[in-house]
Design an enzyme around this catalytic site. Structure first.
Site, PDB file in Angstrom:
ATOM      1  CB  ALA A 216      11.128   1.124  -4.391  1.00 47.50           C
TER       2      ALA A 216
ATOM      3  CE  LYS B 183      21.265  -9.613  -1.328  1.00 47.43           C
ATOM      4  NZ  LYS B 183      22.642  -9.398  -1.802  1.00 47.43           N
TER       5      LYS B 183
ATOM      6  CD  GLU C   1      15.220  13.208   9.772  1.00 45.87           C
ATOM      7  OE1 GLU C   1      15.633  13.119   8.597  1.00 45.87           O
ATOM      8  OE2 GLU C   1      14.739  12.248  10.385  1.00 45.87           O
TER       9      GLU C   1
ATOM     10  CG  ASP D  94      23.054  -8.066  -5.241  1.00 45.75           C
ATOM     11  OD1 ASP D  94      24.279  -8.274  -5.293  1.00 45.75           O
ATOM     12  OD2 ASP D  94      22.349  -8.417  -4.284  1.00 45.75           O
TER      13      ASP D  94
ATOM     14  NE  ARG E 100      21.006  12.163   6.425  1.00 51.36           N
ATOM     15  CZ  ARG E 100      20.165  11.169   6.188  1.00 51.36           C
ATOM     16  NH1 ARG E 100      20.298  10.450   5.081  1.00 51.36           N
ATOM     17  NH2 ARG E 100      19.191  10.903   7.026  1.00 51.36           N
TER      18      ARG E 100
ATOM     19  CG  HIS F  34      22.736   6.489   5.169  1.00 44.52           C
ATOM     20  ND1 HIS F  34      22.221   5.510   5.993  1.00 44.52           N
ATOM     21  CD2 HIS F  34      21.743   7.400   4.994  1.00 44.52           C
ATOM     22  CE1 HIS F  34      20.969   5.812   6.309  1.00 44.52           C
ATOM     23  NE2 HIS F  34      20.651   6.939   5.712  1.00 44.52           N
TER      24      HIS F  34
ATOM     25  NE  ARG G 116      19.006   9.517   1.152  1.00 44.70           N
ATOM     26  CZ  ARG G 116      18.565   9.402   2.406  1.00 44.70           C
ATOM     27  NH1 ARG G 116      17.365   9.827   2.740  1.00 44.70           N
ATOM     28  NH2 ARG G 116      19.336   8.872   3.323  1.00 44.70           N
TER      29      ARG G 116
ATOM     30  CB  SER H 108      15.550   7.534   0.931  1.00 46.67           C
ATOM     31  OG  SER H 108      15.425   7.430   2.334  1.00 46.67           O
TER      32      SER H 108
END
Length: 560
Positions: free
Chosen positions: A29, A48, A126, A226, A293, A354, A389, A394
């Protein structure tokens, strides 16, 4: 009380840097956002760790998009809405799904080499998907291949500078607007470890997830929450923090890292069996191993409880061994290190944290509640995922929202004042003298979250978790650290507090949020988002208003 800043500084005596657009985070992203900024504007990407160290890089399964002639947008939209448990923003879902094919074409132009079969892009399937629409690369190394191509393009862009091994401690705010961030060099190559104030016309938050808050997680070590924590301290609205997706199949071997076993393994036909060799998923859902999931994770947890065994097993022994080794070379290698043959042996697995579905609230351009701040990817809450999700959405979201946020931030930077100034900002941090072991507190927090705020939750467990985390916060948040480990612990505690508060408030079960004391969904009262914000003037958390979800009824979509 939540401190506004984690370290003391005075802008009159600080190091300064300037950029038109500051991007915090070097995953998919963040880099897609960087490439969307106008070439005549300066971009600074701060990460980081190394660029390769992101959840995007470790994505195995692939990226979902409608490129199969037999597939259609409505089917992908429907599957996303079904998985999202009636909480998705339907317009966001449609926007992202329809934008998918052009983002795939873009990746290919940038050099991404997806796997092919008989001259066409190979497509897998999936859990939760009605059609084969999952693109993958090098079998089970999709994220690594996509990031390779995007990193190469980013490094070649003349207007983009990358600061690796640089930790973002806090967002800078002045007169109600985000002005950039306070960063500290933390790698061996950084000769100067003094805080540096990075001033930017616009800032984009792309820091990824928070899986390291849990003991069992598929996330890399950098995923310590973070972004959500520094946004929270700056008074930015967070949303749906109770929704944490657990991947059903994480390799569970004593002494091993918790390696992800991709959803695509079940897409190829693998069975889930318990410790007695019994295939149990058909008893929980008609879609068996291909159920979404949340259902698979909950089923595994219940089956482990029934059998009093710490794991279940993936069984691929009935499948073509050569095909499996070719399709999943990385997973086969990981299993082989522990003496397991993926094609013959049962592979021990259990759920692990996850994906953070909740995060910084954003609109359809990636704009947050704080002027001057944008967000994209896992750190954000866009409305695409709802309460759960859909597999492989993603990477798609990171591409689409990264592009939109980058373009919108670029426009905003161009429309604003040309001249940038270092504002006068001071931070005085009260420092506690209490001594404690940072690593020990971190382990205790992770274990607590996994035990009480995991796949299944209850009011009693959440109350215990909240009280314990409050005790940690009493001395950890009052301490002034000068190391990344300390700041990460403070971020993890802040993120965990928000997760627990939201999970306590949502007295129903929906998607990945399962309450054993409220096992049914409650659309009348809870088909809503939960937001949480801090009053930056008083430092006291306040839960934001419940907003009715804008959700399209699934029945109104026509099948392909």
């Amino acid at each position: 009380m939540t401190p506004r800043y984690l370290l003391p500084f005075d802008s009159r005596r600080s190091l300064h840097r300037f950029a038109d657009v500051l991007i915090i985070g070097g995953g998919l992203a963040g880099l897609r956002a960087a490439n969307a900024v106008s070439p005549n504007q300066s971009v600074l990407v701060v990460t980081k760790d190394q660029l390769r160290e992101s959840s995007s890089n470790y994505a195995q399964g692939g990226i979902a998009s409608v490129i199969n002639p037999e597939d259609c947008f409505n089917s992908h939209i429907r599957d996303t809405l079904v998985a999202g448990a009636n909480l998705c923003d339907s317009e966001v879902v449609e926007m992202v799904v329809r934008d998918g094919p052009q983002r795939i074409e873009e990746l290919i132009r940038w050099g991404t080499q997806f796997d092919e079969f008989e001259g066409a892009i190979a497509l897998g399937r999936e859990g939760g998907h009605s059609y084969q629409r999952i693109l993958h690369a090098h079998g089970d190394a999709t994220g690594r291949e996509i990031m390779r191509a995007v990193i190469e393009r980013t490094r070649n862009a003349e207007n983009i500078e990358i600061l690796e091994d640089t930790f973002t401690v806090d967002l800078l705010t002045y007169e109600g607007k985000c002005r950039g961030a306070v960063v500290v060099g933390c790698g061996e190559k950084n000769e100067d470890s003094r805080p540096m104030m990075v001033w930017a016309k616009e800032t984009i938050l792309c820091t990824g997830g928070s899986g390291q808050v849990y003991r069992e997680s598929t996330n890399p070590p950098v995923a310590t929450g973070d972004g959500t924590a520094l946004a929270y301290r700056a008074g930015v609205e967070l949303r749906d923090m109770e929704f944490v997706q657990f991947h059903p199949t994480v390799l569970y071997i004593a002494g091993s890292s918790r390696s992800l076993i991709t959803e695509a393994v079940r897409g190829e036909g693998a069975y889930l069996v318990d410790s007695e060799g019994h295939r149990f998923m058909p008893e929980y859902d008609s879609r068996a191993e291909l159920a979404p999931r949340d259902i698979v994770s909950q089923s595994i947890v219940r089956q482990m409880a029934r059998t009093q065994h710490p794991s279940v097993y993936l069984d691929l022994s009935h499948l073509d061994g050569d095909r499996i080794r070719e399709r999943f070379p990385g997973i086969a290698d990981v299993c082989a290190r522990f003496g397991l043959d993926l094609t013959k042996d049962r592979i021990p697995v259990r759920p692990g944290a996850h994906y953070a579905i909740g995060g910084v609230t954003v609109d359809r351009q990636g704009r947050t509640s704080l002027p001057g701040l944008w967000a994209a990817g896992e750190a954000s809450s866009s409305g695409l995922h709802g309460a759960n999700r859909l597999a492989s959405n993603s990477l798609l979201e990171g591409l689409v929202y990264g592009a939109y946020a980058g373009e919108a931030a670029s426009r905003s930077a161009a429309e604003g004042p040309h001249r940038m100034l270092a504002q006068r900002i001071q931070s005085a941090v009260k420092n506690s003298t209490t001594e404690f072991d940072v690593a020990d507190v971190r382990v205790s927090l992770k274990s607590l979250m996994g035990r009480l705020v995991g796949v299944e939750r209850s009011a009693e467990g959440l109350r215990e978790a909240g009280n314990s985390i409050h005790s940690f916060a009493a001395y950890v948040m009052a301490h002034q650290f000068d190391t990344v480990g300390g700041w990460e612990l403070q971020n993890m505690i802040t993120t965990a507090q928000c997760m627990v508060a939201a999970a306590q408030a949502r007295t129903e079960s929906r998607g990945v949020h399962f309450r054993t004391d409220h096992p049914e969904s409650d659309d009348e009262n809870w088909r809503r988002h939960l937001t949480i914000q801090v009053d930056v003037n008083g430092g006291h958390p306040r839960r934001g208003p419940l907003q009715t979800s804008s959700t399209l009824q699934i029945d109104s979509l026509k099948p392909c």
